[in-house]
Design a protein around this motif. Structure first.
Motif, PDB file in Angstrom:
ATOM      1  N   GLU A 168       0.834  -1.206   0.229  1.00  0.00           N
ATOM      2  CA  GLU A 168      -0.089   0.151   0.008  1.00  0.00           C
ATOM      3  C   GLU A 168       0.880   1.310   0.172  1.00  0.00           C
ATOM      4  N   HIS A 169       2.218   1.020   0.623  1.00  0.00           N
ATOM      5  CA  HIS A 169       2.997   2.260   0.791  1.00  0.00           C
ATOM      6  C   HIS A 169       3.673   2.487  -0.548  1.00  0.00           C
ATOM      7  N   GLU A 170       3.622   1.608  -1.422  1.00  0.00           N
ATOM      8  CA  GLU A 170       4.201   1.758  -2.523  1.00  0.00           C
ATOM      9  C   GLU A 170       3.445   2.188  -3.791  1.00  0.00           C
ATOM     10  N   ILE A 171       2.162   2.331  -3.407  1.00  0.00           N
ATOM     11  CA  ILE A 171       1.181   2.875  -4.490  1.00  0.00           C
ATOM     12  C   ILE A 171       1.260   4.124  -4.908  1.00  0.00           C
ATOM     13  N   ASN A 172       1.352   4.670  -6.242  1.00  0.00           N
ATOM     14  CA  ASN A 172       1.393   5.933  -6.542  1.00  0.00           C
ATOM     15  C   ASN A 172      -0.100   6.555  -6.518  1.00  0.00           C
ATOM     16  N   LEU A 173      -0.252   7.186  -5.415  1.00  0.00           N
ATOM     17  CA  LEU A 173      -1.774   7.783  -5.322  1.00  0.00           C
ATOM     18  C   LEU A 173      -1.711   9.234  -4.960  1.00  0.00           C
ATOM     19  N   TYR A 174      -2.278  10.246  -5.454  1.00  0.00           N
ATOM     20  CA  TYR A 174      -2.023  11.630  -5.418  1.00  0.00           C
ATOM     21  C   TYR A 174      -3.380  12.382  -5.366  1.00  0.00           C
ATOM     22  N   TYR A 175      -3.167  13.536  -4.381  1.00  0.00           N
ATOM     23  CA  TYR A 175      -4.321  14.345  -4.261  1.00  0.00           C
ATOM     24  C   TYR A 175      -3.783  15.706  -4.847  1.00  0.00           C
ATOM     25  N   VAL A 176      -4.736  16.126  -5.752  1.00  0.00           N
ATOM     26  CA  VAL A 176      -4.434  17.444  -6.381  1.00  0.00           C
ATOM     27  C   VAL A 176      -5.495  18.508  -6.346  1.00  0.00           C
ATOM     28  N   LYS A 177      -5.212  19.548  -6.246  1.00  0.00           N
ATOM     29  CA  LYS A 177      -6.104  20.802  -6.506  1.00  0.00           C
ATOM     30  C   LYS A 177      -5.670  21.698  -7.386  1.00  0.00           C
ATOM     31  N   LEU A 178      -6.671  22.085  -8.236  1.00  0.00           N
ATOM     32  CA  LEU A 178      -6.154  23.135  -9.468  1.00  0.00           C
ATOM     33  C   LEU A 178      -6.969  23.966  -9.610  1.00  0.00           C
ATOM     34  N   ASN A 179      -6.450  25.268  -9.755  1.00  0.00           N
ATOM     35  CA  ASN A 179      -7.346  26.728 -10.103  1.00  0.00           C
ATOM     36  C   ASN A 179      -7.946  26.673 -11.249  1.00  0.00           C
ATOM     37  N   ILE A 180      -9.158  26.649 -11.524  1.00  0.00           N
ATOM     38  CA  ILE A 180      -9.678  26.362 -12.949  1.00  0.00           C
ATOM     39  C   ILE A 180      -9.325  27.798 -13.679  1.00  0.00           C
ATOM     40  N   GLY A 225       0.565  18.173 -15.312  1.00  0.00           N
ATOM     41  CA  GLY A 225       2.033  17.690 -15.782  1.00  0.00           C
ATOM     42  C   GLY A 225       2.494  16.329 -15.187  1.00  0.00           C
ATOM     43  N   LEU A 226       1.393  15.266 -15.483  1.00  0.00           N
ATOM     44  CA  LEU A 226       1.848  13.735 -15.109  1.00  0.00           C
ATOM     45  C   LEU A 226       2.728  13.218 -16.086  1.00  0.00           C
ATOM     46  N   GLU A 227       3.405  12.396 -15.659  1.00  0.00           N
ATOM     47  CA  GLU A 227       4.414  11.605 -16.352  1.00  0.00           C
ATOM     48  C   GLU A 227       3.623  10.558 -17.205  1.00  0.00           C
ATOM     49  N   ASP A 228       4.383   9.931 -18.038  1.00  0.00           N
ATOM     50  CA  ASP A 228       3.850   8.920 -18.907  1.00  0.00           C
ATOM     51  C   ASP A 228       3.334   7.732 -18.113  1.00  0.00           C
ATOM     52  N   GLY A 229       1.951   7.034 -18.385  1.00  0.00           N
ATOM     53  CA  GLY A 229       1.550   5.996 -17.712  1.00  0.00           C
ATOM     54  C   GLY A 229       0.104   6.081 -17.888  1.00  0.00           C
ATOM     55  N   LYS A 230      -0.506   4.966 -17.101  1.00  0.00           N
ATOM     56  CA  LYS A 230      -2.041   4.720 -17.090  1.00  0.00           C
ATOM     57  C   LYS A 230      -2.657   5.277 -15.727  1.00  0.00           C
ATOM     58  N   TYR A 231      -3.715   6.001 -15.752  1.00  0.00           N
ATOM     59  CA  TYR A 231      -4.122   6.557 -14.613  1.00  0.00           C
ATOM     60  C   TYR A 231      -5.782   6.284 -14.578  1.00  0.00           C
ATOM     61  N   ARG A 232      -6.058   6.268 -13.277  1.00  0.00           N
ATOM     62  CA  ARG A 232      -7.464   6.138 -12.806  1.00  0.00           C
ATOM     63  C   ARG A 232      -7.764   7.447 -12.106  1.00  0.00           C
ATOM     64  N   ILE A 233      -8.732   8.120 -12.560  1.00  0.00           N
ATOM     65  CA  ILE A 233      -8.982   9.445 -11.599  1.00  0.00           C
ATOM     66  C   ILE A 233     -10.372   9.739 -11.203  1.00  0.00           C
ATOM     67  N   ILE A 234     -10.410  10.013 -10.151  1.00  0.00           N
ATOM     68  CA  ILE A 234     -11.838  10.574  -9.755  1.00  0.00           C
ATOM     69  C   ILE A 234     -11.729  11.804  -9.202  1.00  0.00           C
ATOM     70  N   LYS A 278     -15.927  22.111  -9.236  1.00  0.00           N
ATOM     71  CA  LYS A 278     -16.615  23.229  -8.815  1.00  0.00           C
ATOM     72  C   LYS A 278     -16.407  24.601  -9.761  1.00  0.00           C
ATOM     73  N   GLU A 279     -17.006  25.333  -9.269  1.00  0.00           N
ATOM     74  CA  GLU A 279     -16.696  26.665 -10.507  1.00  0.00           C
ATOM     75  C   GLU A 279     -15.326  27.211 -10.689  1.00  0.00           C
ATOM     76  N   ARG A 280     -14.678  27.379  -9.417  1.00  0.00           N
ATOM     77  CA  ARG A 280     -13.444  27.765  -9.786  1.00  0.00           C
ATOM     78  C   ARG A 280     -12.140  26.749  -9.467  1.00  0.00           C
ATOM     79  N   GLU A 281     -12.510  25.461  -8.889  1.00  0.00           N
ATOM     80  CA  GLU A 281     -11.546  24.688  -8.212  1.00  0.00           C
ATOM     81  C   GLU A 281     -11.774  23.352  -8.823  1.00  0.00           C
ATOM     82  N   LEU A 282     -10.743  22.678  -9.214  1.00  0.00           N
ATOM     83  CA  LEU A 282     -10.842  21.134  -9.250  1.00  0.00           C
ATOM     84  C   LEU A 282     -10.054  20.338  -8.575  1.00  0.00           C
ATOM     85  N   THR A 283     -10.794  19.207  -7.827  1.00  0.00           N
ATOM     86  CA  THR A 283      -9.976  18.395  -6.870  1.00  0.00           C
ATOM     87  C   THR A 283     -10.032  16.840  -7.376  1.00  0.00           C
ATOM     88  N   LEU A 284      -8.793  16.313  -7.367  1.00  0.00           N
ATOM     89  CA  LEU A 284      -8.667  15.125  -7.912  1.00  0.00           C
ATOM     90  C   LEU A 284      -7.853  14.221  -7.034  1.00  0.00           C
TER      91      LEU A 284
END
Length: 222
Positions: free
Chosen positions: A127-139, A195-204, A208-214
């Motif tokens: 589980e500690h080796e998993i590449n899981l990220y929390y991202v917020k982006l100003n739209i 700016g994600l590197e090459d690879g396969k991703y699953r995203i949820i 919102k109006e001004r912000e994207l949380t992933l």
């Protein structure tokens, strides 16, 4: 008989708890091929352990969920046999011996054992080796305001479950910097800004109006 006494205490504990499972492998061979014979016997013992553990994972829902872990929350269930084989390959040989068969032939035996706590630890380490990220982006500014590699999923579980329930999901592949997706999702142009590197991703994600949380899960290379 050769014994590994370093695990004697643990074997005694498992035996007293009636949780000791030992698996034997054997092969008949010439003495001059002793090293190869012990190696083959070890493989056979580990095959027995693998079959036992594979059946255990398949029949135990809780254990199967542990094996899938965070992957399962993204609908990505790695074949349990891959996990089992990786664990079994490192299983400890606790004893080995040979029995004369005559005419330079011996029957070579090897024992390995299953430690359920060691398997739990192995799963947690994965589980500690998993590449899981929390991202917020100003739209508006198309700017990443937060990018964290998640080390402790439990801290994010509540927000994750909320977004999973009311948000959206997408599967993408990034190849040579280009986003490939079967879905024409409106956030694809924003994902490019992460700016994600090459690879396969699953995203949820939740837009919102001004912000994207992933929550972004990068699949391991098989």
């Amino acid at each position: 008989m050769e014994k590994d006494l370093s695990v004697a205490k643990r074997i005694k504990q498992l035996y007293e708890k009636e949780k000791l499972f030992v698996f034997e492998g054997s092969v008949v061979s010439f003495q001059k091929k002793e090293n190869e014979a012990f190696s083959q016997a070890t493989n056979k013992a580990r095959q027995e352990l693998s079959a036992f553990l594979g059946a255990k994972v398949s029949s135990d829902v809780n254990l199967r969920e542990k094996v899938s872990g965070i992957r399962g929350t993204f609908g990505y269930y790695q074949d349990a046999s891959v996990v089992v084989d990786n664990f079994v390959s490192s299983s400890k040989v606790i004893a080995r011996w040979k029995i004369p068969q005559g005419k330079g032939m011996f029957e070579y035996h090897v024992l390995v054992f299953y430690d359920p706590e060691a398997f739990d630890t192995f799963i947690k380490q994965r589980e500690h080796e998993i590449n899981l990220y929390y991202v917020k982006l100003n739209i508006e500014k198309r700017k990443v305001t937060k990018f964290l590699k998640i080390e402790n999923f439990e801290k994010f579980r509540q927000e994750f479950e909320k977004i999973k329930k009311i948000g959206s999901a997408i599967v993408i592949e990034i190849l040579n910097g280009k986003i490939i997706s079967r879905e024409k999702d409106p956030i694809l142009f924003l994902i490019k800004d992460i700016g994600l590197e090459d690879g396969k991703y699953r995203i949820i994600y939740l837009k919102k109006e001004r912000e994207l949380t992933l929550f972004i899960f990068k699949e391991a290379k098989m």
